[in-house]
Enzyme design. Structure first.
Site, PDB file in Angstrom:
ATOM      1  N   LYS A  11       0.815  -1.218   0.000  1.00 58.38           N
ATOM      2  CA  LYS A  11       0.000   0.000   0.000  1.00 58.38           C
ATOM      3  C   LYS A  11       0.858   1.281   0.000  1.00 58.38           C
ATOM      4  O   LYS A  11       2.064   1.229   0.249  1.00 58.38           O
ATOM      5  CB  LYS A  11      -0.925  -0.027   1.226  1.00 58.38           C
ATOM      6  N   TYR A  51     -12.563  -2.041  -3.286  1.00 55.03           N
ATOM      7  CA  TYR A  51     -13.006  -2.073  -1.886  1.00 55.03           C
ATOM      8  C   TYR A  51     -14.526  -1.915  -1.753  1.00 55.03           C
ATOM      9  O   TYR A  51     -15.018  -1.517  -0.696  1.00 55.03           O
ATOM     10  CB  TYR A  51     -12.288  -0.992  -1.083  1.00 55.03           C
ATOM     11  N   ASN A 114      -1.948   0.531   6.696  1.00 54.63           N
ATOM     12  CA  ASN A 114      -1.384  -0.683   7.296  1.00 54.63           C
ATOM     13  C   ASN A 114      -0.565  -1.524   6.311  1.00 54.63           C
ATOM     14  O   ASN A 114      -0.466  -2.740   6.455  1.00 54.63           O
ATOM     15  CB  ASN A 114      -2.494  -1.498   7.969  1.00 54.63           C
ATOM     16  N   HIS A 117      -2.287  -5.310   1.663  1.00 50.71           N
ATOM     17  CA  HIS A 117      -3.587  -5.966   1.497  1.00 50.71           C
ATOM     18  C   HIS A 117      -3.325  -7.429   1.186  1.00 50.71           C
ATOM     19  O   HIS A 117      -2.356  -7.755   0.510  1.00 50.71           O
ATOM     20  CB  HIS A 117      -4.373  -5.359   0.336  1.00 50.71           C
ATOM     21  N   GLU A 128      -9.807 -10.907  -7.214  1.00 54.63           N
ATOM     22  CA  GLU A 128      -8.828  -9.814  -7.077  1.00 54.63           C
ATOM     23  C   GLU A 128      -7.655  -9.997  -8.044  1.00 54.63           C
ATOM     24  O   GLU A 128      -7.171  -9.023  -8.628  1.00 54.63           O
ATOM     25  CB  GLU A 128      -8.355  -9.729  -5.621  1.00 54.63           C
TER      26      GLU A 128
HETATM   27  O1  CDP Z   1      -7.040  -5.522   5.109  1.00 49.32           O
HETATM   28  P1  CDP Z   1      -7.831  -6.457   6.006  1.00 49.32           P
HETATM   29  O2  CDP Z   1      -8.483  -7.593   5.247  1.00 49.32           O
HETATM   30  O3  CDP Z   1      -7.012  -6.942   7.167  1.00 49.32           O
HETATM   31  O4  CDP Z   1      -8.987  -5.572   6.677  1.00 49.32           O
HETATM   32  P2  CDP Z   1     -10.483  -5.234   6.191  1.00 49.32           P
HETATM   33  O5  CDP Z   1     -11.371  -5.325   7.374  1.00 49.32           O
HETATM   34  O6  CDP Z   1     -10.844  -6.032   4.974  1.00 49.32           O
HETATM   35  O7  CDP Z   1     -10.391  -3.696   5.804  1.00 49.32           O
HETATM   36  C1  CDP Z   1      -9.809  -3.288   4.584  1.00 49.32           C
HETATM   37  C2  CDP Z   1      -8.924  -2.093   4.851  1.00 49.32           C
HETATM   38  O8  CDP Z   1      -9.723  -1.010   5.279  1.00 49.32           O
HETATM   39  C3  CDP Z   1      -7.903  -2.272   5.966  1.00 49.32           C
HETATM   40  O9  CDP Z   1      -6.738  -2.979   5.562  1.00 49.32           O
HETATM   41  C4  CDP Z   1      -7.593  -0.833   6.305  1.00 49.32           C
HETATM   42  O10 CDP Z   1      -6.710  -0.237   5.359  1.00 49.32           O
HETATM   43  C5  CDP Z   1      -8.974  -0.183   6.175  1.00 49.32           C
HETATM   44  N1  CDP Z   1      -9.665  -0.083   7.463  1.00 49.32           N
HETATM   45  C6  CDP Z   1      -9.733   1.150   8.115  1.00 49.32           C
HETATM   46  O11 CDP Z   1      -9.224   2.148   7.589  1.00 49.32           O
HETATM   47  N2  CDP Z   1     -10.355   1.254   9.329  1.00 49.32           N
HETATM   48  C7  CDP Z   1     -10.919   0.185   9.913  1.00 49.32           C
HETATM   49  N3  CDP Z   1     -11.532   0.315  11.094  1.00 49.32           N
HETATM   50  C8  CDP Z   1     -10.874  -1.065   9.274  1.00 49.32           C
HETATM   51  C9  CDP Z   1     -10.246  -1.181   8.050  1.00 49.32           C
HETATM   52 MG    MG Z   2     -10.014  -7.583   3.869  1.00 51.48          MG
END
Ligand code: CDP
Ligand code: MG
Length: 140
Positions: A11, A51, A114, A117, A128
Site C-alpha cells: 500500500k 473495496y 497498514n 492488502h 482480485e
Molecule cells: O485488510 P484487512 O483484510 O485486514 O482488513 P479489512 O477489514 O478487509 O479492511 C480493509 C482495509 O480497510 C484495511 O486494511 C484498512 O486499510 C482499512 N480499514 C480502516 O481504515 N479502518 C478500519 N476500522 C478497518 C479497516
Molecule cells: Mg479484507
C-alpha cells in the site's frame, strides 16, 4: 496442503517509505513466491470497485483516497496455503493487535495505513487477481 495463489498489495504508506523490498523479503522468507508483480498508480474508480465490499463502512472514502495517494505494488503470491499463510505474515488489520514479526507489526502506521492488502478467501483471491492481471502475466 494445496498450492494456492493469493492477491497482495503493497500500500501507499509502504511505497512512500521505500519498504517494498523489506516487505517482499518477508513473503519470500516464508516460502511464498511472487509470480506476478507491477507497480501502478491506482485510479479512484479502481480503488472504489476493489473495496466496494466496504462501501457502507465509515472508513471507505478515506480508504479509497489513501489507496490513490501514492503508487502501489500489486502482486500475486503462490505457495502452500498461500491465502492463509499470507494473512499470517501480514498480521492483524490493526497494527496494535498484530503479532510480533508480522509485516503490520513492524511497518504499519495505523489501522488504515497498514502497509499491505491480502485476499481473505479463495473466491476473493480469484476475483482480485483477475481484476489486476491477465492469465499471461502470471508466471509461476
Ligand atoms: O485488510 P484487512 O483484510 O485486514 O482488513 P479489512 O477489514 O478487509 O479492511 C480493509 C482495509 O480497510 C484495511 O486494511 C484498512 O486499510 C482499512 N480499514 C480502516 O481504515 N479502518 C478500519 N476500522 C478497518 C479497516
Ligand atoms: Mg479484507
Amino acid at each position: 496442503m494445496a498450492l494456492e495463489r493469493t492477491f497482495s498489495i503493497i500500500k501507499p504508506d509502504a511505497t512512500r517509505r521505500n519498504l517494498t523490498g523489506k516487505i517482499n523479503a518477508k513473503f519470500e522468507e516464508a516460502g511464498l513466491r511472487i509470480v506476478a508483480q507491477k507497480r501502478i498508480q491506482m485510479t479512484m474508480a479502481q480503488a472504489g470497485e476493489f473495496y466496494s465490499v466496504h462501501a457502507e463502512r465509515p472508513f471507505y472514502g478515506e480508504l479509497c483516497e489513501f489507496m490513490v495517494s501514492e503508487p502501489v505494488v500489486v502482486q500475486v503470491l503462490e505457495g502452500e496455503n498461500a491465502i492463509t499463510r499470507n494473512r499470517e505474515i501480514m498480521g492483524a488489520t490493526n497494527p496494535a493487535d498484530a503479532a510480533p514479526g508480522t509485516i503490520r507489526a513492524e511497518f504499519a502506521e495505523s489501522v488504515g495505513e497498514n502497509s499491505v492488502h491480502g485476499s481473505d478467501a479463495p473466491e476473493t483471491a480469484a476475483v482480485e487477481i483477475a481484476y489486476f492481471f491477465s492469465g499471461l502475466e502470471l508466471v509461476g
